[in-house]
Motif scaffolding. Sequence first.
Motif, mmCIF file in Angstrom:
data_model
loop_
_atom_site.group_PDB
_atom_site.id
_atom_site.type_symbol
_atom_site.label_atom_id
_atom_site.label_comp_id
_atom_site.label_asym_id
_atom_site.label_seq_id
_atom_site.Cartn_x
_atom_site.Cartn_y
_atom_site.Cartn_z
ATOM 1 N N VAL A 33 -22.134 -20.536 -0.651
ATOM 2 C CA VAL A 33 -21.144 -20.666 0.602
ATOM 3 C C VAL A 33 -19.989 -19.585 0.848
ATOM 4 N N PRO A 34 -19.621 -18.714 -0.120
ATOM 5 C CA PRO A 34 -18.977 -17.794 0.361
ATOM 6 C C PRO A 34 -19.716 -16.502 0.682
ATOM 7 N N ALA A 35 -21.048 -16.621 0.118
ATOM 8 C CA ALA A 35 -21.940 -15.393 0.929
ATOM 9 C C ALA A 35 -22.175 -15.792 2.279
ATOM 10 N N LEU A 36 -22.309 -17.002 2.643
ATOM 11 C CA LEU A 36 -22.708 -17.237 3.973
ATOM 12 C C LEU A 36 -21.560 -17.068 5.282
ATOM 13 N N VAL A 37 -20.538 -17.448 4.687
ATOM 14 C CA VAL A 37 -19.292 -17.410 5.575
ATOM 15 C C VAL A 37 -18.852 -16.016 5.791
ATOM 16 N N GLY A 38 -18.796 -15.164 4.461
ATOM 17 C CA GLY A 38 -18.771 -13.888 4.603
ATOM 18 C C GLY A 38 -19.474 -12.926 5.443
ATOM 19 N N ILE A 67 -10.657 -12.887 1.613
ATOM 20 C CA ILE A 67 -10.538 -14.337 1.785
ATOM 21 C C ILE A 67 -10.129 -14.786 0.187
ATOM 22 N N GLY A 68 -10.693 -14.106 -0.603
ATOM 23 C CA GLY A 68 -10.508 -14.692 -2.071
ATOM 24 C C GLY A 68 -8.949 -14.678 -2.311
ATOM 25 N N LEU A 69 -8.173 -13.925 -1.819
ATOM 26 C CA LEU A 69 -6.760 -13.764 -2.074
ATOM 27 C C LEU A 69 -6.199 -15.308 -1.727
ATOM 28 N N ALA A 70 -6.767 -15.837 -0.715
ATOM 29 C CA ALA A 70 -6.153 -17.350 -0.298
ATOM 30 C C ALA A 70 -7.032 -18.297 -1.108
ATOM 31 N N VAL A 71 -8.286 -18.220 -1.108
ATOM 32 C CA VAL A 71 -9.399 -19.070 -1.581
ATOM 33 C C VAL A 71 -9.928 -18.442 -2.795
ATOM 34 N N PRO A 72 -9.379 -18.603 -4.069
ATOM 35 C CA PRO A 72 -9.876 -17.906 -4.841
ATOM 36 C C PRO A 72 -11.508 -18.097 -5.182
ATOM 37 N N SER A 73 -11.949 -19.152 -4.858
ATOM 38 C CA SER A 73 -13.569 -19.479 -5.122
ATOM 39 C C SER A 73 -14.349 -18.378 -4.386
ATOM 40 N N PHE A 74 -13.705 -17.732 -3.284
ATOM 41 C CA PHE A 74 -14.665 -16.790 -2.534
ATOM 42 C C PHE A 74 -14.795 -15.522 -3.307
ATOM 43 N N ARG A 75 -14.208 -15.358 -4.291
ATOM 44 C CA ARG A 75 -14.492 -14.193 -4.942
ATOM 45 C C ARG A 75 -15.729 -14.196 -5.880
ATOM 46 N N ASN A 76 -16.332 -15.327 -5.914
ATOM 47 C CA ASN A 76 -17.496 -15.589 -6.775
ATOM 48 C C ASN A 76 -18.661 -14.806 -5.892
ATOM 49 N N ALA A 77 -19.169 -13.598 -6.265
ATOM 50 C CA ALA A 77 -20.040 -12.851 -5.633
ATOM 51 C C ALA A 77 -21.494 -13.851 -5.635
#
Length: 681
Positions: free
Chosen positions: A508-513, A494-504
């Motif tokens: 929010v990225p953790a919940l969505v992932g 997802i981080g390829l399109a939304v860079p903030s999702f690469r934040n381990a």
Amino acid sequence: MRKAVVWGAIALLGTWALAMVALARGETVNAVWVVIAAVCTYLIAYRFYGRFIAKRVVGLDPARPTPAHMRTDGLDFVATDRPVLFGHHFAAIAGAGPLVGPVLAAQMGYLPGMLWILAGVVFAGAVQDFVILFVSMRREGRSLGELVRLEMGTAAGVIALFGTFLIMVIILAVLALIVVKALANSPWGLFTVAATVPLALLMGGYSRWVRPGRIGEVSLLGMVGLLLAIMFGRTVADSAALAPWFTVSAVQLCWILVGYGAIASLLPVWLLLAPRDYLSTFLKIGAILALAVGIVIVAPPLRMPAVTQFVHGGGPVWSGSLFPFLFITIACGAVSGFHALIASGTTPKLIANERDALFIGYGAMLAESMVAIMALIGASVIDPGVYFAMNSPAAVVGTDPASAARAVSAMGFAVTPATIAAVAHDVGEQTVISRAGGAPTLAVGMAQIFSQVIGGKALMAFWYHFAILFEALFILTAVDAGTRACRFMLQDLIGLAVPSFRNATGIVPALVGTGLCVSAWGFILYQGVTDPLGGVNTLWPLFGISNQMLAAIALTLATVVLLRMKRQRYAWVTILPTAWLLVCTLTAGLLKLVSSDPKVGFLAHAARIDAAIARGEVLAPARSMADMRAIVWNDRVDAGLTVLFVAVVVAMVLFGLRAGLGALRADRPTVHELPGQAVGA
């Protein structure tokens, strides 16, 4: 000089044991020789080949900081004690594969499986685990797909991220399905496995806040708690009041596992994941060591022939000839792509010092291979007639001892109805016929060995259910660590399109992932639980193909990294296993697509069922037209996924060739490592 003599003696003993097993024809072979051959092989491999890779091939640097120190956050990046991390890593990689695959492969005899397990782990499986752990450790603990993007280009990275995520979903679904098959309607097993969760939380809190660094104390706490859970589990199962609380259906357990996987993926790794896997390792390693000791004490003969007539195909347990399908059936224990996801998932974020990578990466894989050898022995010491009665589908052997005895005896393995019925009685089951999936067969073998050491036949039922519990706990620990690794992988995608999702560490990225990941493998798990063919029969071939294709992708990446490091003189270490896996997996994938044999080809099987639907005929084991249509749908989905996996692997090889040739043309290292500095600098 003394060391040379010791290692020379180990080498000679191992060679003699291998000769006793491999060259025996017509006489009984003792299982002790298999254990000796395996142990000697592992010791030699670790001491010489493993150290060669650590020193010459990758060049471990103990003074270089690891991601656990550079990015420590108390959540995912935590420097972890070496024995605890070994336990976590071993528990995470040692799932269903080393228990199920060798048992299923025993239909071809004990010799082909044993040779593949030993050769595969030394030259492929342990190499992959170690090198991928090293690569990820030098790149902030990045996931496999993200590593491909860094070293082989953006396009390759996108394809790898997408392909490996789908493969991971299949793997997690199959692992969870094996757990469901073992724990559904089993209050004893479910209670004991469930008890390990609060026990792990207690261990995590104790080692974090009460007595930090006291590994011995927390280990004792874990062992005592696990023994109490196992002992009290029988009380729960016998209690009219408590048993219903822990007796759940397969569908209910499916949703419980989905919820558990989500929670385990989000909690801090030191609180649940690491202590629970460390706890599970006590039971795993303890049971395997006890089995090894039991084999030495009992010295049971291998009753399965060294090679059976099914090496040419036509076996009742699984279809296909020795090549390529043996090398797909036995994955974990020899080489497994799933391990690359763990080695580039949680483990590189926890390793405290680079020098630990050999012990954790190469060593843990050797330990898992020993599990596979024990599983193969467990399946080979029981009566071959009982083995085929347990693992053949009901459509072949029927559902009662008389029909099973007739069918198996016709295969050339004489067995009586009384023998089959006696085994079921001894282990406390109503029947053992068509108990496919490998786990019950291994449990019978373990129970027969353990009962000859302690308790006799009076305790055989206890040992059987203990073994079933051991297998379920063994597999479940791979589900929680795998879900966490899958979450990291999806966040990278997802981080390829939304860079903030690469934040381990982002909430929010953790919940969505996590939500997307558990939904994906939960859907496949539900389909397997409700599948007319039983789920395992449908998903295991796809699991084997996808798992080994993932290993080929990981080893391709490892080769590219070595070339970028300008260590092409050592690239053969990864090129040879990569080439072998590509030959095996692509051949198996194509046969599954184009074979005209309905027992082998997905599409041929779907066409056979389709023709029966057109005639209005219901073929066993289906019970209705709805079941028939579900089987056709599953076959076509399997075929579609196989096409996708083959395309991903071919694309990765092409990208790997391009990146490797580019690295060879460069006049300096072009690797994408983070700059190193001394710890504490």
